[in-house]
Design an enzyme around this catalytic site. Structure first.
Site, mmCIF file in Angstrom:
data_model
loop_
_atom_site.group_PDB
_atom_site.id
_atom_site.type_symbol
_atom_site.label_atom_id
_atom_site.label_comp_id
_atom_site.label_asym_id
_atom_site.label_seq_id
_atom_site.Cartn_x
_atom_site.Cartn_y
_atom_site.Cartn_z
ATOM 1 N N ASN A 212 1.048 -1.070 0.112
ATOM 2 C CA ASN A 212 0.123 -0.053 0.003
ATOM 3 C C ASN A 212 0.954 1.201 -0.001
ATOM 4 O O ASN A 212 2.210 1.141 -0.113
ATOM 5 C CB ASN A 212 -1.091 -0.097 1.181
ATOM 6 C CG ASN A 212 -0.102 -0.046 2.546
ATOM 7 O OD1 ASN A 212 0.521 0.876 2.994
ATOM 8 N ND2 ASN A 212 -0.408 -1.090 3.337
ATOM 9 N N ASP A 284 -4.669 -6.268 5.498
ATOM 10 C CA ASP A 284 -5.436 -7.052 6.283
ATOM 11 C C ASP A 284 -5.417 -8.410 5.845
ATOM 12 O O ASP A 284 -5.816 -9.478 6.462
ATOM 13 C CB ASP A 284 -6.944 -6.577 5.782
ATOM 14 C CG ASP A 284 -7.271 -5.050 6.696
ATOM 15 O OD1 ASP A 284 -6.797 -5.081 7.720
ATOM 16 O OD2 ASP A 284 -7.458 -4.123 5.953
ATOM 17 N N PRO A 312 -3.062 -11.559 10.922
ATOM 18 C CA PRO A 312 -3.312 -11.426 12.402
ATOM 19 C C PRO A 312 -3.363 -9.606 12.499
ATOM 20 O O PRO A 312 -2.705 -9.058 11.908
ATOM 21 C CB PRO A 312 -2.199 -11.742 13.087
ATOM 22 C CG PRO A 312 -1.148 -12.000 12.178
ATOM 23 C CD PRO A 312 -1.909 -12.149 10.586
ATOM 24 N N LYS A 348 -11.125 -2.524 19.107
ATOM 25 C CA LYS A 348 -9.648 -2.932 18.901
ATOM 26 C C LYS A 348 -9.209 -2.710 20.606
ATOM 27 O O LYS A 348 -8.126 -3.187 20.872
ATOM 28 C CB LYS A 348 -8.632 -1.843 18.316
ATOM 29 C CG LYS A 348 -8.985 -2.019 16.918
ATOM 30 C CD LYS A 348 -7.688 -2.202 15.657
ATOM 31 C CE LYS A 348 -8.075 -2.215 14.567
ATOM 32 N NZ LYS A 348 -7.173 -2.758 13.593
HETATM 33 O O1 C5P Z 1 -8.336 -2.070 11.280
HETATM 34 P P1 C5P Z 1 -7.498 -0.804 10.620
HETATM 35 O O2 C5P Z 1 -6.416 -1.586 9.726
HETATM 36 O O3 C5P Z 1 -8.215 0.250 10.233
HETATM 37 O O4 C5P Z 1 -6.934 -0.272 11.878
HETATM 38 C C1 C5P Z 1 -5.773 0.601 12.078
HETATM 39 C C2 C5P Z 1 -4.884 0.388 13.047
HETATM 40 O O5 C5P Z 1 -4.484 -1.052 13.555
HETATM 41 C C3 C5P Z 1 -3.354 0.905 12.961
HETATM 42 O O6 C5P Z 1 -2.986 1.327 14.157
HETATM 43 C C4 C5P Z 1 -2.760 -0.506 12.515
HETATM 44 O O7 C5P Z 1 -1.463 -0.316 12.625
HETATM 45 C C5 C5P Z 1 -3.326 -1.374 13.374
HETATM 46 N N1 C5P Z 1 -3.289 -2.996 12.570
HETATM 47 C C6 C5P Z 1 -2.606 -3.746 13.012
HETATM 48 N N2 C5P Z 1 -2.374 -5.001 12.504
HETATM 49 C C7 C5P Z 1 -3.308 -5.303 11.320
HETATM 50 C C8 C5P Z 1 -4.205 -4.100 10.983
HETATM 51 C C9 C5P Z 1 -4.223 -3.009 11.633
HETATM 52 O O8 C5P Z 1 -1.728 -3.649 13.941
HETATM 53 N N3 C5P Z 1 -3.459 -6.306 10.837
#
Ligand code: C5P
Length: 406
Positions: A212, A284, A312, A348
């Site tokens: 990304n 993701d 994860p 979270k």
């Molecule tokens: O769920 P989302 O990706 O929007 O959440 C973003 C937050 O979660 C950020 O702080 C990102 O670093 C963390 N994150 C993570 N592991 C993942 C996905 C997101 O630590 N697999």
């Protein structure tokens, strides 16, 4: 070097005899570019390595070398110069000069200035490895530390004499960063901080993958700001081409799974971490079956199909540990940040979530954020990522639970 911490500061830059004097020319340039005033003072020996004229041209001010200099009306250069300074930095600091400093000797302008000062003193030793390792030098360094002098470096590596070891003066960029950090309040002194930053890269085959547009700038800025605030900082970075901030240790990973493993390994080693800041834009999903060989293009109609599995969630997993560090998450939403940010924080289970406002903050130098915590929401003014990172560190520091005694 676009950070503003040194703008308006007056630094007396003292040069003593050593080949590393050439690095101080570059340091002067960096300081001037950052808006600092640099007053150069050189010992007689330093003038054998670089000319006062060079330093004068770079600093834009007269250079002083002698305590008998008639250019200062009252003949009190040692008093006048130190009274104007926010800090004195001796770079390079020779073996001899360290010895003189440790004993409070004052037999030339620079050493007299150091004894007469009422501002902080920083020294960047530069010498052959055996001179640095010599018990007398080590004793002098210990004395100086005890006197409250900040010793920057020395670094390790190849030396002008051809030998390899400790004693090299730090690079100009590192000295600049150390000086910038020196002026920051030590809000996180003694704290351990883990930061994830950058994108992840999920392979499809040996030559292709999914990633990304995260540049890593925000995560690196936070690691830098945390180190400047006095924390012991480890940065776990996905693929990005940014320099490691001064004073930060770094591990590089590619995939989300590697990032997860590195984070968990780190959290299970050494003393308890106080803070975990998850800034990485973690993929993701990853490709379920990574091809061992490059996927061949068979024909125009033959388009491969990729199957994905979930990666994860590193942040959520850390937040659910039995004794988690204080967890800070980031969120980049394409719409309705107010609602999604608050929901994401709860989902979270983190005490603080930083929501990026605006559609495209990836790669930009500026950012505008909303903080979501237990008490509600708080919008922070738009700022460059370096200043915003300092503000966020201050916000984290005020929310941090105080340490259990013992
Ligand atoms: O769920 P989302 O990706 O929007 O959440 C973003 C937050 O979660 C950020 O702080 C990102 O670093 C963390 N994150 C993570 N592991 C993942 C996905 C997101 O630590 N697999």
């Amino acid at each position: 070097m676009e950070h503003g911490e040194l703008a308006g500061k007056t630094i007396v830059l003292g040069l003593t005899g050593g080949i590393a004097c050439y690095k101080s020319a570059e340091l002067t340039r960096l300081l001037i570019k950052a808006g600092a005033t640099v007053q150069v003072v050189m010992t007689e020996a330093a003038t054998q390595f670089i000319t006062p004229l060079t330093m004068q041209a770079l600093s834009g001010r007269p250079v002083f070398t002698s305590q008998w200099d008639g250019r200062i009306d009252n003949n009190m250069a040692h008093i006048d110069l130190s009274r104007e300074a926010d800090a004195i930095l001796i770079a390079p600091a020779s073996t001899d000069f360290l010895a003189k400093l440790a004993h409070g000797m004052a037999d030339d302008l620079l050493s007299t200035l150091c004894v007469a000062r009422d501002c902080p003193l920083l020294v960047a030793p530069a010498m052959n490895r055996q001179m640095w390792a010599h018990p007398a030098t080590q004793r002098n360094a210990a004395t100086l530390r005890g006197d409250g002098v900040t010793i920057l470096g020395p670094g390790s590596g190849e030396q002008a004499c051809g030998e390899i070891g400790d004693g090299r003066m730090l690079e100009p960029e590192d000295l600049f960063e150390a000086l910038a950090g020196f002026f920051q309040p030590k809000r996180l002194a003694g704290r351990r901080v883990l930061v994830t930053a950058g994108p992840t890269f999920e392979p499809i085959d040996p030559v292709r993958g999914l990633t990304n547009l995260s540049s890593g700038k925000m995560g690196f800025a936070l690691a830098r700001a945390a180190a400047q605030a006095g924390a012991d900082v480890h940065l776990i970075a996905g693929p990005c081409a940014l320099a490691t901030p001064y004073g930060v240790t770094r591990s590089n990973v590619q995939t989300a799974q590697q990032m997860y493993d590195a984070v968990m390994a780190d959290l299970s080693h050494g003393p308890h971490h106080d803070i975990f800041i998850a800034v990485a834009a973690v993929a993701d999903w990853r490709v379920r079956d990574v091809a061992r060989d490059k996927i061949k293009k068979a024909g125009d109609a033959d388009v491969p199909t990729l199957e994905f599995v979930q990666n994860p969630d590193i942040l959520a997993a850390v937040a659910q540990l039995p004794t988690p560090p204080y967890c800070v998450g980031f969120a980049a939403e394409s719409g309705d940040l107010e609602t999604h940010g608050a929901q994401k924080r709860k989902r979270k289970q983190v005490p603080l979530l930083v929501g990026n406002l605006g559609p495209a903050t990836f790669g930009q130098d500026d950012n505008e954020v909303i903080l979501f915590d237990e008490a509600g929401q708080q919008r922070l003014p738009r700022a460059n990522k370096a200043s915003l990172a300092q503000r966020l560190i201050a916000e984290i520091a005020t929310r941090l639970p105080s340490r259990a005694p013992g």
